[in-house]
Design a protein around this motif. Structure first.
Motif, PDB file in Angstrom:
ATOM      1  N   LEU A 107       6.621   1.542  -6.193  1.00 41.67           N
ATOM      2  CA  LEU A 107       5.869   1.113  -5.219  1.00 41.67           C
ATOM      3  C   LEU A 107       4.857   2.374  -4.855  1.00 41.67           C
ATOM      4  O   LEU A 107       5.475   3.602  -4.842  1.00 41.67           O
ATOM      5  N   ASN A 108       3.658   2.225  -4.724  1.00 43.19           N
ATOM      6  CA  ASN A 108       2.667   3.240  -4.150  1.00 43.19           C
ATOM      7  C   ASN A 108       2.411   2.890  -2.921  1.00 43.19           C
ATOM      8  O   ASN A 108       1.518   2.046  -2.683  1.00 43.19           O
ATOM      9  N   ILE A 109       2.987   3.631  -1.888  1.00 47.81           N
ATOM     10  CA  ILE A 109       2.621   3.180  -0.499  1.00 47.81           C
ATOM     11  C   ILE A 109       1.388   3.989   0.013  1.00 47.81           C
ATOM     12  O   ILE A 109       1.239   5.320  -0.107  1.00 47.81           O
ATOM     13  N   ILE A 110       0.525   3.122   0.429  1.00 44.51           N
ATOM     14  CA  ILE A 110      -0.868   3.819   0.897  1.00 44.51           C
ATOM     15  C   ILE A 110      -1.053   3.740   2.262  1.00 44.51           C
ATOM     16  O   ILE A 110      -0.336   2.539   2.881  1.00 44.51           O
ATOM     17  N   CYS A 111      -1.871   4.182   3.062  1.00 44.40           N
ATOM     18  CA  CYS A 111      -1.994   4.147   4.327  1.00 44.40           C
ATOM     19  C   CYS A 111      -3.439   3.891   4.934  1.00 44.40           C
ATOM     20  O   CYS A 111      -3.735   4.130   6.015  1.00 44.40           O
ATOM     21  N   GLY A 112      -4.174   3.776   3.776  1.00 50.35           N
ATOM     22  CA  GLY A 112      -5.705   3.327   4.226  1.00 50.35           C
ATOM     23  C   GLY A 112      -6.631   4.395   4.299  1.00 50.35           C
ATOM     24  O   GLY A 112      -6.147   5.607   4.526  1.00 50.35           O
ATOM     25  N   TYR A 113      -7.836   4.159   3.879  1.00 47.79           N
ATOM     26  CA  TYR A 113      -8.894   5.282   3.935  1.00 47.79           C
ATOM     27  C   TYR A 113     -10.053   5.088   4.662  1.00 47.79           C
ATOM     28  O   TYR A 113     -10.726   6.093   4.903  1.00 47.79           O
TER      29      TYR A 113
END
Length: 370
Positions: A107-113
């Motif tokens: 999983l590549n957990i991202i938080c938004g850009y």
């Protein structure tokens, strides 16, 4: 100890275009091209394929389930934004995928850009609040993956009562109870959140010297060593340096200046440290070069992942080893054209990297024996 670098590749979701300085096309799916790509990667020494996330592309969970049927070995790294789905439902979906292809999922957990794009999904938290929420999200996910009893949780962003799932995570290795987690971001809070909740801190590229500085800033104690660093960047490799530079310039020839201005507007509205810092690197670069082999020319059109290593086989292999000495343990790469670049990299650069790693390991063993 011999710790070979891991190499992943970004799945090419966008429809074909003349070059990378052109606007993205529709968010449709060229299934035939994607199947060809994953089938090829399955035969190469690629650890996994990143399925990216964004409003301008198909849903990665559904796409991953479809593409995995065409592979036997290569893994898939699912990019997903914490907060857009219940953590219980997310774990349920990830566990289901793990059964479909024997646990070959990370999983590549991202938080938004972008606050603008987050608003598309009904999410209006600030940058730091999104990372704070991601920490809670991963706390719950980890608890569900490792639970022997129902899970309850009372946090600022999530509350659960006796959550339980009958479909558990599965892997060919029975001791593995959950997917490996990569957390993305270049900010200090991303660094901290990754150190607390992930197994790899994934960030955009920079010079090896800057990577050393960022690695040194990561918290380390006697009981918790520094989290490994992964870099998301690109490569343009040819037999000669001259050919590689020509190929790089072709990537952005006849640019769509309206598209370039659109990307600048997106960056200006972004609250992502990763997005802004890489764009600033490109703006300040000396004639698009941050070093002899580090090219930023495609960043104004494609963003942070387009920061590229450019050179012949030996040059790029040497640069990759410089990053390893700077503390990098994994790479997620892309290139142009991406299928040919992946094949060329695996055929010509990867063997050179492995030979240098073997030499490095041999020297370490000799020093240890002395």
């Amino acid at each position: 100890m011999f710790n070979p670098l891991k190499f992943h590749w970004a799945l090419p979701i966008e429809a074909a275009k003349k070059n990378e300085a052109q606007a993205d096309r529709s968010g449709g799916i060229d299934l035939e091209a994607l199947v060809e790509f994953v089938s090829c990667a399955d035969k190469l020494q690629i650890e996994s394929l990143l399925t990216p996330f964004g409003f301008h592309m198909p849903d990665p969970i559904a796409l991953l389930g479809r593409l995995s049927a065409h592979t036997e070995r290569v893994g898939f790294m699912l990019a997903y934004r914490a907060g857009l789905m219940s953590p219980t439902l997310f774990v349920q979906q990830v566990n289901t995928l793990s059964h479909l292809f024997n646990g070959r999922i990370s999983l590549n957990i991202i938080c938004g850009y972008s606050p603008v794009e987050q608003g598309y999904y009904g999410d209006f938290l600030s940058h730091d609040e999104r990372f704070e929420r991601a920490g809670e999200y991963l706390d719950i996910c980890s608890a569900l993956w490792n639970a022997t009893n129902p899970v309850s949780y009372a946090g600022k962003h999530y509350q659960l009562q006796d959550a339980q799932l009958n479909t558990k995570f599965t892997s060919l290795r029975s001791e593995v109870r959950q997917p490996k987690i990569y957390l993305s971001g270049n900010s200090k809070i991303a660094n901290h959140t990754a150190s607390q909740h992930a197994q790899c801190w994934l960030r955009y590229g920079d010079t090896p010297e800057k990577i050393v500085a960022s690695h040194s800033s990561i918290a380390q104690t006697e009981y918790k060593p520094r989290i490994p660093i992964g870099l998301r960047m690109s490569v343009i490799v040819r037999q000669t340096r001259e050919e590689s530079i020509e190929a790089a310039f072709r990537v952005v020839e006849n640019p769509d200046l309206k598209w370039k201005e659109f990307i600048k507007t997106v960056v200006d509205k972004s609250d992502s440290v990763a997005v802004k810092s890489t764009y600033e690197l490109a703006e300040k670069a000396n004639s698009e070069w941050l070093g002899p082999n580090l090219w930023s020319g495609a960043v104004p059109y494609r963003g942070g992942p387009a920061l590229a290593l450019v050179g012949n086989y030996d040059e790029v292999a040497n640069e990759i080893m410089r990053y390893k000495f700077a503390g990098v343990s994994e790479f997620i790469l892309s290139g142009w054209p991406t299928l040919a670049e992946m094949q060329g990299f695996c055929d010509n650069v990867l063997p050179r990297v492995r030979a240098m790693e073997q030499l490095e390991s041999s020297i370490e063993v000799q020093e240890y024996a002395v």
